[in-house]
Design a protein around this motif. Structure first.
Motif, PDB file in Angstrom:
ATOM      1  N   ASP A 609       0.844  -1.193   0.000  1.00 50.75           N
ATOM      2  CA  ASP A 609       0.000   0.000   0.000  1.00 50.75           C
ATOM      3  C   ASP A 609       0.888   1.255   0.000  1.00 50.75           C
ATOM      4  OD1 ASP A 609      -1.889   1.953   0.344  1.00 50.75           O
ATOM      5  OD2 ASP A 609      -2.282   1.475   2.463  1.00 50.75           O
ATOM      6  N   GLY A 610       0.711   2.108  -0.990  1.00 49.61           N
ATOM      7  CA  GLY A 610       1.515   3.331  -1.072  1.00 49.61           C
ATOM      8  C   GLY A 610       0.704   4.596  -0.902  1.00 49.61           C
ATOM      9  N   LYS A 611      -0.494   4.469  -0.308  1.00 52.81           N
ATOM     10  CA  LYS A 611      -1.353   5.658  -0.179  1.00 52.81           C
ATOM     11  C   LYS A 611      -0.704   6.747   0.675  1.00 52.81           C
ATOM     12  CE  LYS A 611      -5.148   3.463   1.087  1.00 52.81           C
ATOM     13  NZ  LYS A 611      -4.923   2.046   0.765  1.00 52.81           N
ATOM     14  N   GLY A 612       0.081   6.352   1.656  1.00 52.57           N
ATOM     15  CA  GLY A 612       0.765   7.348   2.487  1.00 52.57           C
ATOM     16  C   GLY A 612       1.789   8.138   1.687  1.00 52.57           C
ATOM     17  N   ALA A 613       2.552   7.438   0.845  1.00 51.36           N
ATOM     18  CA  ALA A 613       3.540   8.112  -0.003  1.00 51.36           C
ATOM     19  C   ALA A 613       2.849   9.035  -0.995  1.00 51.36           C
ATOM     20  CB  ALA A 613       4.389   7.075  -0.736  1.00 51.36           C
ATOM     21  N   LEU A 614       1.722   8.577  -1.555  1.00 48.09           N
ATOM     22  CA  LEU A 614       0.988   9.406  -2.510  1.00 48.09           C
ATOM     23  C   LEU A 614       0.408  10.645  -1.824  1.00 48.09           C
ATOM     24  CD1 LEU A 614      -0.857   6.641  -4.572  1.00 48.09           C
ATOM     25  CD2 LEU A 614       1.176   7.959  -5.231  1.00 48.09           C
ATOM     26  N   ALA A 615       0.015  10.498  -0.565  1.00 50.60           N
ATOM     27  CA  ALA A 615      -0.489  11.654   0.183  1.00 50.60           C
ATOM     28  C   ALA A 615       0.619  12.686   0.382  1.00 50.60           C
ATOM     29  CB  ALA A 615      -1.044  11.204   1.531  1.00 50.60           C
ATOM     30  N   MET A 616       1.832  12.213   0.645  1.00 50.43           N
ATOM     31  CA  MET A 616       2.957  13.139   0.777  1.00 50.43           C
ATOM     32  C   MET A 616       3.277  13.788  -0.561  1.00 50.43           C
ATOM     33  SD  MET A 616       5.566  11.375   3.540  1.00 50.43           S
ATOM     34  CE  MET A 616       5.359   9.649   3.091  1.00 50.43           C
ATOM     35  N   ALA A 617       3.125  13.041  -1.643  1.00 42.26           N
ATOM     36  CA  ALA A 617       3.399  13.591  -2.972  1.00 42.26           C
ATOM     37  C   ALA A 617       2.415  14.676  -3.350  1.00 42.26           C
ATOM     38  CB  ALA A 617       3.375  12.476  -4.015  1.00 42.26           C
ATOM     39  N   ALA A 618       1.219  14.618  -2.753  1.00 43.00           N
ATOM     40  CA  ALA A 618       0.148  15.540  -3.150  1.00 43.00           C
ATOM     41  C   ALA A 618       0.130  16.831  -2.342  1.00 43.00           C
ATOM     42  CB  ALA A 618      -1.202  14.837  -3.015  1.00 43.00           C
ATOM     43  N   VAL A 619       1.039  16.990  -1.381  1.00 42.20           N
ATOM     44  CA  VAL A 619       0.953  18.164  -0.509  1.00 42.20           C
ATOM     45  C   VAL A 619       1.238  19.466  -1.256  1.00 42.20           C
ATOM     46  CG1 VAL A 619       1.578  16.820   1.525  1.00 42.20           C
ATOM     47  CG2 VAL A 619       3.370  18.038   0.264  1.00 42.20           C
ATOM     48  N   GLY A 620       1.930  19.400  -2.386  1.00 41.06           N
ATOM     49  CA  GLY A 620       2.279  20.612  -3.121  1.00 41.06           C
ATOM     50  C   GLY A 620       1.082  21.389  -3.605  1.00 41.06           C
ATOM     51  N   SER A 621       0.003  20.702  -3.921  1.00 39.97           N
ATOM     52  CA  SER A 621      -1.194  21.365  -4.447  1.00 39.97           C
ATOM     53  C   SER A 621      -2.316  21.437  -3.419  1.00 39.97           C
ATOM     54  CB  SER A 621      -1.693  20.618  -5.690  1.00 39.97           C
ATOM     55  OG  SER A 621      -1.943  19.250  -5.384  1.00 39.97           O
ATOM     56  N   LYS A 622      -2.013  21.074  -2.184  1.00 42.67           N
ATOM     57  CA  LYS A 622      -3.027  21.091  -1.137  1.00 42.67           C
ATOM     58  C   LYS A 622      -3.145  22.493  -0.551  1.00 42.67           C
ATOM     59  CE  LYS A 622      -4.134  19.044   3.357  1.00 42.67           C
ATOM     60  NZ  LYS A 622      -3.670  18.138   4.433  1.00 42.67           N
ATOM     61  N   ALA A 623      -4.373  22.950  -0.333  1.00 44.15           N
ATOM     62  CA  ALA A 623      -4.601  24.273   0.252  1.00 44.15           C
ATOM     63  C   ALA A 623      -4.031  24.319   1.668  1.00 44.15           C
ATOM     64  CB  ALA A 623      -6.088  24.603   0.269  1.00 44.15           C
ATOM     65  N   THR A 624      -3.244  25.334   1.934  1.00 43.26           N
ATOM     66  CA  THR A 624      -2.554  25.466   3.211  1.00 43.26           C
ATOM     67  C   THR A 624      -2.657  26.906   3.690  1.00 43.26           C
ATOM     68  OG1 THR A 624      -0.964  23.757   2.559  1.00 43.26           O
ATOM     69  CG2 THR A 624      -0.332  25.187   4.386  1.00 43.26           C
ATOM     70  N   THR A 625      -2.844  27.088   4.976  1.00 39.13           N
ATOM     71  CA  THR A 625      -2.892  28.432   5.543  1.00 39.13           C
ATOM     72  C   THR A 625      -1.495  28.856   5.962  1.00 39.13           C
ATOM     73  OG1 THR A 625      -5.158  28.119   6.333  1.00 39.13           O
ATOM     74  CG2 THR A 625      -3.884  29.898   7.325  1.00 39.13           C
ATOM     75  N   PHE A 626      -0.997  29.904   5.342  1.00 38.71           N
ATOM     76  CA  PHE A 626       0.335  30.410   5.639  1.00 38.71           C
ATOM     77  C   PHE A 626       0.234  31.612   6.571  1.00 38.71           C
ATOM     78  CE2 PHE A 626       0.929  28.073   1.765  1.00 38.71           C
ATOM     79  CZ  PHE A 626       2.209  27.536   1.855  1.00 38.71           C
ATOM     80  N   ASN A 627       1.212  31.737   7.447  1.00 38.77           N
ATOM     81  CA  ASN A 627       1.296  32.895   8.330  1.00 38.77           C
ATOM     82  C   ASN A 627       1.869  34.084   7.568  1.00 38.77           C
ATOM     83  OD1 ASN A 627       0.471  31.491  10.787  1.00 38.77           O
ATOM     84  ND2 ASN A 627       2.456  30.460  10.669  1.00 38.77           N
ATOM     85  N   SER A 628       1.561  35.257   8.035  1.00 39.33           N
ATOM     86  CA  SER A 628       2.167  36.454   7.454  1.00 39.33           C
ATOM     87  C   SER A 628       3.665  36.412   7.727  1.00 39.33           C
ATOM     88  CB  SER A 628       1.554  37.709   8.075  1.00 39.33           C
ATOM     89  OG  SER A 628       2.217  38.860   7.627  1.00 39.33           O
ATOM     90  N   ALA A 629       4.454  36.575   6.679  1.00 46.24           N
ATOM     91  CA  ALA A 629       5.910  36.506   6.831  1.00 46.24           C
ATOM     92  C   ALA A 629       6.578  37.311   5.733  1.00 46.24           C
ATOM     93  CB  ALA A 629       6.395  35.052   6.773  1.00 46.24           C
ATOM     94  N   GLY A 630       7.493  38.179   6.127  1.00 46.21           N
ATOM     95  CA  GLY A 630       8.281  38.911   5.148  1.00 46.21           C
ATOM     96  C   GLY A 630       7.423  39.716   4.202  1.00 46.21           C
ATOM     97  N   LEU A 631       7.550  39.403   2.917  1.00 45.94           N
ATOM     98  CA  LEU A 631       6.863  40.159   1.880  1.00 45.94           C
ATOM     99  C   LEU A 631       5.486  39.594   1.571  1.00 45.94           C
ATOM    100  CD1 LEU A 631       9.931  40.389  -0.525  1.00 45.94           C
ATOM    101  CD2 LEU A 631       9.201  42.085   1.141  1.00 45.94           C
TER     102      LEU A 631
END
Length: 718
Positions: A609-631
């Motif tokens: 089962d490689g679903k965990g690896a595929l989940a890690m591969a998909a993080v690049g396009s996953k919506a994420t809340t970023f903190n205010s930083a720099g520019l």
């Protein structure tokens, strides 16, 4: 008029013309001398009792225009500031590499995610595991390298400030000493142009370092001030600057003030008095631009690590590990559990991947941390946040939960098929209202770091979850704060002693106007437990931490690291690394996901089962809340978009710095050309003057000759 008077008039004309010819000769011989300012000869008539008695040479002056000089000095300061800004920003930009370079940070991130995707297709491949870890390690190392290089640039800027301060002191001393020589020459009528030319050369050099405003004194000397009015040198005295560069610069370094002792003995920070010049440019890069880029870089790397860890914590190695050990949260048991909502499961499995026992933990929706658990589908039994560990251990079968000094550990007992342990959040079910466990967007396992693939010895998020009535946990030690103005000048330093109590009393102590920072800004605690400081003023004062010997609850993080004050977030990229257990044994990578719905006798955890690896591969396009930083102002984005924004903003910084450099260089060239055209030597003009003075000399000579002839005639008549 007597013959003697005629003779004296002629002699005065000869002497004056001779002085003027000497000035012209000096000008013509220095036509190609860099920095030479054309001399101007002056003369005036001699009048006695209303009768002209000849001519005399007045003091030689320089052909300097104060308005052109002021424009050139201002352009020099602006150009020097933009030159050094571009130089250092370009160094920072170069660290991110060309977008086509496969080894740059963002392409390494892409390679990392691609390697996880490949690993997901063949999770049993040892080579693929090693490759994925190699790419991940390279990405983390590159983030660390860039962050460290930014600190190196800051250190270089700081060292150059120290060198420039020494140069300013030497120049101010020389300018002031020449004031005395020029004043003496002016009073006695001697030629002061040599000293004045040298002094103007020193002022030009000074204007490259700091912005200056020069006024001419009646005695021939100058008064030098900054554009904001700070007196640097006058006829008798000069200011003295002092600065000690910092060694070992890091993201949390607090730099000392550039102290200036004025001509009257008062001491202040020079920074607020600077508007241009190389020192101002160095301060801007050291304290603003580089800090902003580093903050945004660290936010990107931190969120990348957080998303990878989230996917890894939602997965499991095959076979499941015998124990899971988390990170130091610096929280007490009750504090750590409070705030959780949703549902998670503690699962024990045998060596073949079959589920032995499942404890479903359901947190109340009010975020109190209280809730209930059910074992193997049995009835619900309540638990309390304050006694979470003992309550859970009362129902766990085949495993033991521990929470000591802020670290959670979960261990399978290895008996009766309880060989491994896993944490599995329940899936979202709109029908039943089930949601995965969550506290500030992190699942149960991720919050405690029970199965992190990327680790850090320091906190990487500053949403502590503490509320006003919770204990502060800081019962001893002292935190040293430094307040700086928006321009970077040191406003004050304040040491605050930690004496325990709840969060309300701690914030009150920090905001005390006598012993805290209440005169300069306000600390506040928000609903997520994030402690922040807002300085007074517009632009506002800024806060840094210069010392901190505290530890939360005696074993946790320091005050500044726990709350992320003093730019602690700017050091995260340098603290991240692959978990030691996984580096030593890649088989412990969590690449599979436990199937809670697996029927009895069927593997709930499979090596293929490689679903965990595929989940890690998909993080690049996953919506994420970023903190205010720099520019970047933060908000919802993806890692890919944020990386693109970071690369673009760093590129824009360098492009804008280059544009400013070129624009200011053009202005300096124009201002310099106009000044040189006025005060430089023009051979055509000098040839005209030479002819004029030669004719004047010849005419005066003929007058002397005429007087002599008349003397001779009179003598022959006797």
């Amino acid at each position: 008029m007597s013959l003697t008077s005629i003779m004296n008039i002629g002699v005065s004309g000869l002497m004056t013309a001779q002085d003027q010819l000497r000035v012209v000769s000096d000008n013509m011989s220095n036509v190609n001398t860099p920095g030479y300012i054309r001399k101007v000869a002056h003369q005036s008539s001699i009048v006695t009792a209303g009768v002209g008695m000849g001519v005399r040479s007045d003091q030689v002056t320089l052909a300097a225009d104060k308005y052109l000089q002021a424009a050139a000095l201002k352009a020099t300061s602006a150009s020097a500031r933009s030159d050094v800004s571009y130089e250092l920003v370009d160094q920072i930009q170069a660290q991110f590499g060309d977008i086509t370079d496969s080894n740059n940070l963002f392409n390494q991130a892409s390679s990392t995610l691609s390697s996880f995707a490949q690993l997901g297709e063949d999770p049993t491949s040892s080579a693929s595991r090693q490759q994925a870890l190699s790419y991940l390690s390279s990405f983390l190392s590159e983030g660390d390298r860039i962050s460290q290089k930014i600190q190196t640039v800051r250190g270089d800027a700081d060292a150059r400030i120290g060198s420039d301060v020494n140069s300013v002191n030497d120049l101010l001393k020389s300018i002031s000493e020449l004031n005395a020589a020029i004043s003496t020459a002016t009073v006695t009528g001697d030629d002061a142009t040599g000293a004045q030319t040298t002094q103007l050369s020193y002022i030009d050099q000074l204007s490259k370092l700091v912005d200056v405003n020069v006024t001419q004194n009646t005695n021939g000397g100058v008064t030098v001030r900054t554009q904001s009015g700070l007196l640097l040198a006058d006829d008798t005295n000069y200011a003295t600057l002092s600065y000690k560069p910092t060694t070992g610069v890091n993201a949390s370094t607090t730099f000392g003030p550039i102290s200036v002792t004025g001509v009257t003995g008062e001491t202040r920070d020079l920074t607020d008095s600077l508007t241009s010049g190389e020192i101002k440019g160095l301060l801007d890069i050291r304290d603003k631009t580089s800090v902003a880029v580093n903050a945004q870089l660290n936010e990107y790397v931190t969120q990348f690590a957080a998303q990878i860890n989230a996917a890894h914590n939602a997965s499991s190695a095959v076979p499941a590990p015998a124990s899971l050990t988390g990170k130091n949260t610096s929280l007490t048991e009750g504090e750590a559990i409070k705030g959780f909502t949703g549902e998670t499961n503690i699962v024990t499995l045998d060596s073949a991947g079959n589920i032995a026992h499942t404890m479903k933990i359901t947190f109340d929706a009010d975020g109190s941390g209280n809730g209930s658990y059910a074992v193997d589908g049995g009835g619900a039994i309540g638990f309390s946040a304050s006694s979470f560990v003992s309550d859970i251990n009362g129902g766990l079968i085949g495993a033991q939960l521990d929470y000591t000094d802020g670290v959670m550990t979960l261990t399978a007992d290895g008996t009766s098929g309880n060989d491994g342990i896993a944490i599995v959040d329940s899936a979202t079910d709109t029908t039943t209202g089930t949601t995965p466990s969550s506290k500030f967007g992190q699942g149960f396992s991720q919050f405690f770091g029970l199965n992190d693939i990327i680790t850090s010895p320091n906190p990487t998020t500053y949403k502590t979850g503490l509320s006003a009535g919770d204990t502060s946990g800081f019962t001893s030690g002292t935190v040293g704060f430094t307040l700086k103005s928006a321009a970077g000048a040191t406003v004050t330093t304040v040491n605050v002693s930690m004496t325990g109590g709840d969060m309300t009393s701690m914030v009150t102590s920090l905001n005390d106007t006598s012993t805290g920072l209440g005169r300069y800004g306000t600390f506040s605690l928000d609903s997520s437990g994030t402690l922040s400081f807002k300085g007074f003023g517009n632009p506002a004062n800024t806060l840094s931490v210069n010392s901190d010997d505290t530890s939360r609850n005696g074993t946790g993080a320091s005050f500044s690291k726990f709350f992320g004050l003093g730019d602690s977030a700017g050091s995260i990229a340098s603290s991240l690394s692959i978990a030691d257990r996984i580096n030593k044994d890649p088989k412990k990578m969590a690449l599979a996901q436990v199937d809670l719905s697996a029927a009895s006798g069927l593997n709930a955890l499979n090596a293929g089962d490689g679903k965990g690896a595929l989940a890690m591969a998909a993080v690049g396009s996953k919506a994420t809340t970023f903190n205010s930083a720099g520019l970047n102002s933060g908000g919802l984005s993806t890692l890919e978009r944020y990386a693109s924004d970071l690369a673009g903003q760093v590129g824009n910084l360098a492009a804008n710095a280059k544009t400013n450099k070129e624009s200011n260089a053009a202005l300096l060239s124009e201002a310099g050309s106009r000044r040189d055209a006025y005060q430089g030597v023009n051979l055509d003009e000098e040839l005209v003057n030479l002819t004029t003075y030669q004719q004047a000399y010849s005419a005066a000579g003929r007058l002397v000759q005429a007087a002599k002839d008349m003397y001779d005639i009179l003598l022959n008549m006797v």
